[in-house]
Design a protein around this motif. Structure first.
Motif, PDB file in Angstrom:
ATOM      1  N   ILE A   1     -13.488 -18.091 -10.001  1.00 30.16           N
ATOM      2  CA  ILE A   1     -13.229 -16.651  -9.849  1.00 30.16           C
ATOM      3  C   ILE A   1     -11.659 -16.203  -9.572  1.00 30.16           C
ATOM      4  CG2 ILE A   1     -15.527 -16.024  -9.620  1.00 30.16           C
ATOM      5  CD1 ILE A   1     -13.455 -15.483  -6.402  1.00 30.16           C
ATOM      6  N   VAL A   2     -11.543 -15.079  -9.873  1.00 34.70           N
ATOM      7  CA  VAL A   2     -10.362 -14.406  -9.086  1.00 34.70           C
ATOM      8  C   VAL A   2     -10.719 -13.396  -8.704  1.00 34.70           C
ATOM      9  CG1 VAL A   2      -8.162 -15.516 -10.417  1.00 34.70           C
ATOM     10  CG2 VAL A   2      -9.303 -13.706 -11.347  1.00 34.70           C
ATOM     11  N   ALA A   3     -10.057 -12.705  -7.648  1.00 33.77           N
ATOM     12  CA  ALA A   3     -10.473 -11.388  -6.734  1.00 33.77           C
ATOM     13  C   ALA A   3      -9.537 -10.523  -6.525  1.00 33.77           C
ATOM     14  CB  ALA A   3     -11.582 -11.751  -5.546  1.00 33.77           C
ATOM     15  N   PRO A   4      -8.980  -9.535  -7.525  1.00 26.97           N
ATOM     16  CA  PRO A   4      -7.990  -8.699  -7.355  1.00 26.97           C
ATOM     17  C   PRO A   4      -8.380  -7.653  -6.116  1.00 26.97           C
ATOM     18  CG  PRO A   4      -8.957  -8.120  -9.387  1.00 26.97           C
ATOM     19  CD  PRO A   4      -9.573  -9.284  -8.699  1.00 26.97           C
ATOM     20  N   GLY A   5      -7.544  -7.154  -5.335  1.00 26.98           N
ATOM     21  CA  GLY A   5      -7.982  -5.968  -4.578  1.00 26.98           C
ATOM     22  C   GLY A   5      -6.812  -5.515  -3.610  1.00 26.98           C
ATOM     23  N   ARG A   6      -7.117  -4.464  -2.641  1.00 23.60           N
ATOM     24  CA  ARG A   6      -6.487  -3.954  -1.758  1.00 23.60           C
ATOM     25  C   ARG A   6      -6.620  -4.675  -0.391  1.00 23.60           C
ATOM     26  NH1 ARG A   6      -8.332   0.903  -3.578  1.00 23.60           N
ATOM     27  NH2 ARG A   6      -6.729   1.963  -4.999  1.00 23.60           N
ATOM     28  N   THR A   7      -5.653  -4.831   0.354  1.00 21.04           N
ATOM     29  CA  THR A   7      -5.713  -5.537   1.567  1.00 21.04           C
ATOM     30  C   THR A   7      -4.749  -4.840   2.606  1.00 21.04           C
ATOM     31  OG1 THR A   7      -3.942  -6.866   0.962  1.00 21.04           O
ATOM     32  CG2 THR A   7      -6.303  -7.848   0.751  1.00 21.04           C
ATOM     33  N   TYR A   8      -5.026  -5.009   4.036  1.00 25.06           N
ATOM     34  CA  TYR A   8      -4.586  -3.854   4.922  1.00 25.06           C
ATOM     35  C   TYR A   8      -4.156  -4.768   6.207  1.00 25.06           C
ATOM     36  CZ  TYR A   8      -7.314  -0.773   2.232  1.00 25.06           C
ATOM     37  OH  TYR A   8      -7.913  -0.022   1.134  1.00 25.06           O
ATOM     38  N   ARG A   9      -2.760  -4.693   6.608  1.00 28.14           N
ATOM     39  CA  ARG A   9      -2.270  -5.147   7.944  1.00 28.14           C
ATOM     40  C   ARG A   9      -1.345  -4.031   8.585  1.00 28.14           C
ATOM     41  NH1 ARG A   9      -1.055 -11.493   6.233  1.00 28.14           N
ATOM     42  NH2 ARG A   9      -2.937 -11.793   4.990  1.00 28.14           N
ATOM     43  N   LYS A  10      -1.081  -4.079   9.990  1.00 31.87           N
ATOM     44  CA  LYS A  10      -0.216  -3.459  10.685  1.00 31.87           C
ATOM     45  C   LYS A  10       0.987  -3.833  10.415  1.00 31.87           C
ATOM     46  CE  LYS A  10      -3.656  -2.474  14.300  1.00 31.87           C
ATOM     47  NZ  LYS A  10      -3.520  -2.730  15.742  1.00 31.87           N
ATOM     48  N   ASP A  11       1.769  -3.603   9.614  1.00 38.30           N
ATOM     49  CA  ASP A  11       3.041  -4.203   9.248  1.00 38.30           C
ATOM     50  C   ASP A  11       3.940  -3.352   8.139  1.00 38.30           C
ATOM     51  OD1 ASP A  11       4.484  -6.251   9.669  1.00 38.30           O
ATOM     52  OD2 ASP A  11       3.278  -7.822   8.687  1.00 38.30           O
ATOM     53  N   SER A  12       5.195  -3.155   8.531  1.00 39.79           N
ATOM     54  CA  SER A  12       5.889  -2.289   7.634  1.00 39.79           C
ATOM     55  C   SER A  12       7.460  -2.825   7.518  1.00 39.79           C
ATOM     56  CB  SER A  12       5.981  -0.725   7.837  1.00 39.79           C
ATOM     57  OG  SER A  12       6.576  -0.253   6.784  1.00 39.79           O
ATOM     58  N   ASP A  13       7.954  -3.339   6.647  1.00 40.86           N
ATOM     59  CA  ASP A  13       9.574  -3.571   6.260  1.00 40.86           C
ATOM     60  C   ASP A  13       9.664  -3.786   4.945  1.00 40.86           C
ATOM     61  OD1 ASP A  13       9.144  -6.310   5.890  1.00 40.86           O
ATOM     62  OD2 ASP A  13       9.083  -6.851   7.817  1.00 40.86           O
ATOM     63  N   GLN A  14      10.692  -4.313   4.508  1.00 36.90           N
ATOM     64  CA  GLN A  14      11.172  -4.522   3.051  1.00 36.90           C
ATOM     65  C   GLN A  14      10.183  -5.107   2.344  1.00 36.90           C
ATOM     66  OE1 GLN A  14      15.396  -5.891   2.916  1.00 36.90           O
ATOM     67  NE2 GLN A  14      15.386  -5.491   0.612  1.00 36.90           N
ATOM     68  N   THR A  15       9.679  -6.119   2.964  1.00 38.69           N
ATOM     69  CA  THR A  15       8.612  -7.067   2.272  1.00 38.69           C
ATOM     70  C   THR A  15       7.438  -6.750   2.634  1.00 38.69           C
ATOM     71  OG1 THR A  15       9.255  -9.044   3.456  1.00 38.69           O
ATOM     72  CG2 THR A  15      10.523  -8.735   1.315  1.00 38.69           C
ATOM     73  N   HIS A  16       6.885  -5.879   3.474  1.00 38.35           N
ATOM     74  CA  HIS A  16       5.392  -5.598   4.195  1.00 38.35           C
ATOM     75  C   HIS A  16       5.164  -4.113   4.228  1.00 38.35           C
ATOM     76  CE1 HIS A  16       6.644  -9.512   5.804  1.00 38.35           C
ATOM     77  NE2 HIS A  16       5.537  -9.895   5.827  1.00 38.35           N
ATOM     78  N   THR A  17       4.063  -3.633   3.698  1.00 41.17           N
ATOM     79  CA  THR A  17       3.464  -2.378   3.886  1.00 41.17           C
ATOM     80  C   THR A  17       2.055  -2.667   4.371  1.00 41.17           C
ATOM     81  OG1 THR A  17       2.735  -2.720   1.430  1.00 41.17           O
ATOM     82  CG2 THR A  17       4.843  -1.442   1.791  1.00 41.17           C
ATOM     83  N   PRO A  18       1.494  -1.453   5.041  1.00 38.92           N
ATOM     84  CA  PRO A  18       0.504  -1.522   5.782  1.00 38.92           C
ATOM     85  C   PRO A  18      -0.629  -1.694   4.649  1.00 38.92           C
ATOM     86  CG  PRO A  18       1.500   0.407   6.362  1.00 38.92           C
ATOM     87  CD  PRO A  18       2.370  -0.304   5.421  1.00 38.92           C
ATOM     88  N   MET A  19      -0.556  -1.256   3.465  1.00 39.73           N
ATOM     89  CA  MET A  19      -1.382  -1.561   2.397  1.00 39.73           C
ATOM     90  C   MET A  19      -0.733  -2.283   1.346  1.00 39.73           C
ATOM     91  SD  MET A  19      -2.773  -0.846  -0.861  1.00 39.73           S
ATOM     92  CE  MET A  19      -1.624   0.322  -1.009  1.00 39.73           C
ATOM     93  N   PHE A  20      -1.384  -3.406   0.891  1.00 37.93           N
ATOM     94  CA  PHE A  20      -0.738  -4.333  -0.276  1.00 37.93           C
ATOM     95  C   PHE A  20      -1.830  -4.889  -1.011  1.00 37.93           C
ATOM     96  CE2 PHE A  20      -1.439  -8.409   1.847  1.00 37.93           C
ATOM     97  CZ  PHE A  20      -1.556  -8.042   3.048  1.00 37.93           C
TER      98      PHE A  20
END
Ligand code: PHE
Length: 358
Positions: A193-212
């Protein structure tokens, strides 16, 4: 009688030359209306002698009937041509392109989801899904994160307030790996299987966003080994970028839920505020992967002596950045329609590995 003949000629001409319905109605009123020329003649029948009336009666009535019929014919003809004119004026060319200002477009992340699932579908993977709001068991415990282990904090998790009775904290899933757990618990191997979806972490810079966005991959079967994993991911990258010129590397890593574990990077160049692949001295980490840890299989009721598997979790937004040259991840979720107009894709072109992906 001559005035009847000339009146008939005059009315016939007037009916024929009436250019539209109001003009024709004016002719009708002038002849057949209450005080119209023919109506007045009909009224004069009463004052005639019986002999005069014998000839004048049929003549005037005949005239009235003929003029009435002429008017009815002309009316039908004018109505038909008015309808034709209206149809011609309101004609709509359905083959014209839509007004450009109202054009919607597909976000690069969604485009990449479609491209990836198209490639995986060809490789024989099914699509699985799980909830964004998870519990501790699926996001951590079943994935072999020990209780109170710092790895739980490593993910910079967004927790909800604890439940008043049980004290349990729900959370926004920090990765798509809980879908591994849900899948192994609900399906019998072989699993692909593959499972696409939204994920969340407290992080924000040029290559990180809180939702990705991630796409998780999971394969469970007998005799699965690291070579299968490496082939799958290298083939995926070649197909996704539609070139062999993209260089990738595997680095040893640690995840509680895989053993051995690795991360995969893609070579790129970030100089001058642009992002380019196939050159440069930078590496962008795009996925974590490894062989499914025996404890994960056990937690989900599968015997690790009988079945093995590999898993990977891929950063979808980062792949979109690399493929479509987006230098800053945060721009992707700024909801700026100018950005979307520039980077978006036509909603009418579904990615298809056979005819080209994008
Ligand atoms: N879940 C890991 C992460 O988000 C990625 C991963 C998935 C690693 C599957 C190994 C296997 O970082």
């Amino acid at each position: 009688m001559t005035d009847l003949t000339s009146l008939e000629a005059e009315l016939t001409g007037a009916v024929a030359s009436a250019a539209d319905l109001p003009a024709l109605d004016a002719v009708r009123v002038g002849a057949l209306g209450k005080t119209g020329s023919i109506s007045n003649m009909l009224k004069s029948l009463g004052s005639m002698s019986p002999d005069e009336r014998k000839t004048a009666g049929p003549a005037i009535n005949g005239l009235r009937d003929r003029v009435g019929a002429l008017i009815a014919d002309r009316k039908a003809a004018l109505e038909a041509s008015a309808l034709e004119g209206q149809l011609a004026a309101e004609r709509l060319d359905l083959t014209l392109p839509a007004a450009p200002r109202r054009k919607g477009s597909v976000h690069p992340t969604m485009q990449v989801f479609d491209e990836l699932t198209a490639i995986f579908a060809e490789m024989g993977f099914a699509v699985a899904e799980g909830p964004d709001i998870e519990d501790d068991f699926h996001n951590f415990t079943a994935l072999n994160f020990p209780p109170k282990h710092p790895a739980r904090e490593m993910h910079d998790t967004f927790f909800f307030n604890p439940d008043a009775e049980t004290g349990e904290r729900m959370l926004l899933r920090t990765h798509t790996s809980p879908v591994q757990v849900r899948t192994i618990l609900s399906q019998k191997p072989p699993i692909r299987i593959v499972a696409p979806g939204r994920t969340y972490r407290k992080d924000s810079d040029q290559t990180h966003t809180p939702m990705f966005h991630q796409i998780e991959g999971l394969v469970i079967d007998r005799d699965i080994h690291m070579g299968h994993l490496k082939w799958t991911l290298e083939t995926l990258i070649g197909r996704f970028f539609e070139t062999d010129a993209v260089t990738s590397r595997f680095r040893p890593h640690h995840f509680p839920f895989t053993e051995p574990s690795a991360e995969m990077d893609i070579q790129c160049d970030r100089s001058g505020g642009e992002l380019k692949i196939g050159q440069g001295s930078d590496w962008l980490e795009i996925l974590g992967c490894g062989m499914v840890h025996p404890n994960v299989l056990r937690a989900c009721g599968v015997d690790p002596d009988e079945y093995q598997g590999f898993a990977f979790g891929l950063g979808v937004d980062r792949l979109a950045m690399l493929k479509y040259g987006v230098p800053d991840l945060r721009d992707m979720f700024a909801s700026d329609t100018r950005w979307l107009a520039h980077y978006g894709f036509s909603p009418f072109v579904a990615p298809n590995p056979a005819s080209g992906l994008s």
